[in-house]
Design an enzyme around this catalytic site. Structure first.
Site, short mmCIF file in Angstrom:
data_model
loop_
_atom_site.label_atom_id
_atom_site.label_comp_id
_atom_site.label_asym_id
_atom_site.label_seq_id
_atom_site.Cartn_x
_atom_site.Cartn_y
_atom_site.Cartn_z
N LEU A 1 0.85 -1.19 0.00
CA LEU A 1 0.00 0.00 0.00
C LEU A 1 0.89 1.24 0.00
O LEU A 1 1.87 1.30 0.74
CB LEU A 1 -0.90 0.03 1.24
N ASP A 2 0.54 2.22 -0.83
CA ASP A 2 1.29 3.48 -0.86
C ASP A 2 1.17 4.20 0.48
O ASP A 2 0.21 3.97 1.23
CB ASP A 2 0.76 4.39 -1.97
N PRO A 3 2.11 5.10 0.80
CA PRO A 3 1.99 5.87 2.04
C PRO A 3 0.66 6.62 2.16
O PRO A 3 0.16 6.82 3.28
CB PRO A 3 3.17 6.85 1.95
N ALA B 1 -2.19 5.56 1.24
CA ALA B 1 -3.28 4.60 1.37
C ALA B 1 -3.23 3.95 2.75
O ALA B 1 -2.16 3.79 3.34
CB ALA B 1 -3.19 3.53 0.28
#
Length: 305
Positions: free
Chosen positions: A48-50, A52
């Site tokens: 997961l991206d930062p 998200a």
């Protein structure tokens, strides 16, 4: 002044469902949990991206050998699409374009557009992704201002629900197959609406097969650690075979287990299957195997505890 010594690590085997917070990368979140558990070995699945948040399965010890199977999993997200602008990264982290006029929206007009994104669709992966081109990650090239051609890929949007909307935002509930980029989906929906869009919020609700199971925040894990140490944290771990509930299983006797643990084939009168869970007579999950048509069981993954 010397650095504080890292606490001694220990063997930990299992899966923890983290509710990843905003602002941390998946790797940063993993290391914080690994530190609390004092685990020797750890890995995450489905980054997961930062920007998200949400469910991030963390694998510890021998469970890391199952990570590849979890990467194939279907997922469900809640996302907010902000209309009228596009972003260089597809989300609020990137540089935003000048605002564009947004058409007057109605549930009917939005639903008509969403209908074309349900089922099997084609997506072109974004430049800001971890896919590689000639050995370099696309996001590394994108940061250098380089854009390369990407082939489209087929993904499946099994559910796409309009949860809510106003004059500038759509809140969407998305269930999708592996390899789906929610940023790309939102960008394509914005293009179909004629005004552009980018992801301004993203929360992963579920990762199959952990649908509906409890996730733990970092704060909850810290509190449990303060109250009961690693013994309390161990209670948060799922057993390793929880990652593969759909697979058939077979119980092996002691001599068969010994051969499997040495990587040897054994005779096993079971239907031919590409992947089967292996247990010893005590009910311990010892690995994964493949049974061929000639009733031969070939070990594929063997766990060492």
């Amino acid at each position: 002044m010397s650095r504080p010594r890292r606490p001694p690590s220990r063997p930990v085997h299992g899966i923890l469902l983290l509710d990843k917070p905003l602002g941390l990368s998946s790797s940063q979140a993993l290391q914080q949990v690994r530190f609390l558990l004092k685990a020797e070995k750890a890995g995450h699945t489905g980054s997961l991206d930062p920007l998200a948040s949400g469910m991030l399965p963390l694998c510890f010890g021998e469970a890391t050998k199952l990570s590849a199977y979890l990467l194939e999993a279907d997922k469900r997200y809640l996302t907010t699409a902000t209309l009228g602008q596009v972003s260089t990264t597809g989300d609020s982290e990137g540089e935003l374009s000048e605002p564009a006029p947004i058409p007057e929206l109605s549930r009917y007009s939005v639903e008509r557009v969403l209908a074309s994104f349900r089922g099997e669709i084609e997506q072109i992966p974004p430049m800001y992704s971890a896919l590689k081109k000639d050995g370099k990650k696309l996001y590394e090239l994108a940061r250098q201002g380089i854009e390369v051609e990407r082939s489209s890929r087929t993904v499946t949007i099994s559910e796409l629900t309009l949860v809510d909307f106003d004059e500038q935002h759509l809140k969407l509930d998305v269930s999708c197959s592996k390899g789906t980029y929610i940023r790309t989906l939102v960008e394509d929906i914005g293009q179909a609406l004629g005004c552009g869009a980018y992801v301004s919020a993203l929360h992963r609700v579920e990762v199959y097969p952990f649908n509906g199971l409890r996730t733990y925040s970092l704060d909850e894990l810290r509190e449990l650690n303060d109250q009961g140490g690693v013994a309390a944290l161990d209670q948060c771990l799922l057993p390793m075979d929880a990652a593969l509930p759909h697979l058939p299983s077979v119980t092996l006797h002691e001599a068969q287990v010994a051969k499997i643990q040495l990587g040897q084939k054994i005779r096993c009168e079971q239907p031919s299957v590409p992947l089967i869970k292996l247990y010893d007579e005590a009910g311990v999950f010892i690995g994964l195997g493949e049974i061929s048509a000639n009733i031969t069981l070939q070990p594929k993954r063997v766990f060492v505890f």
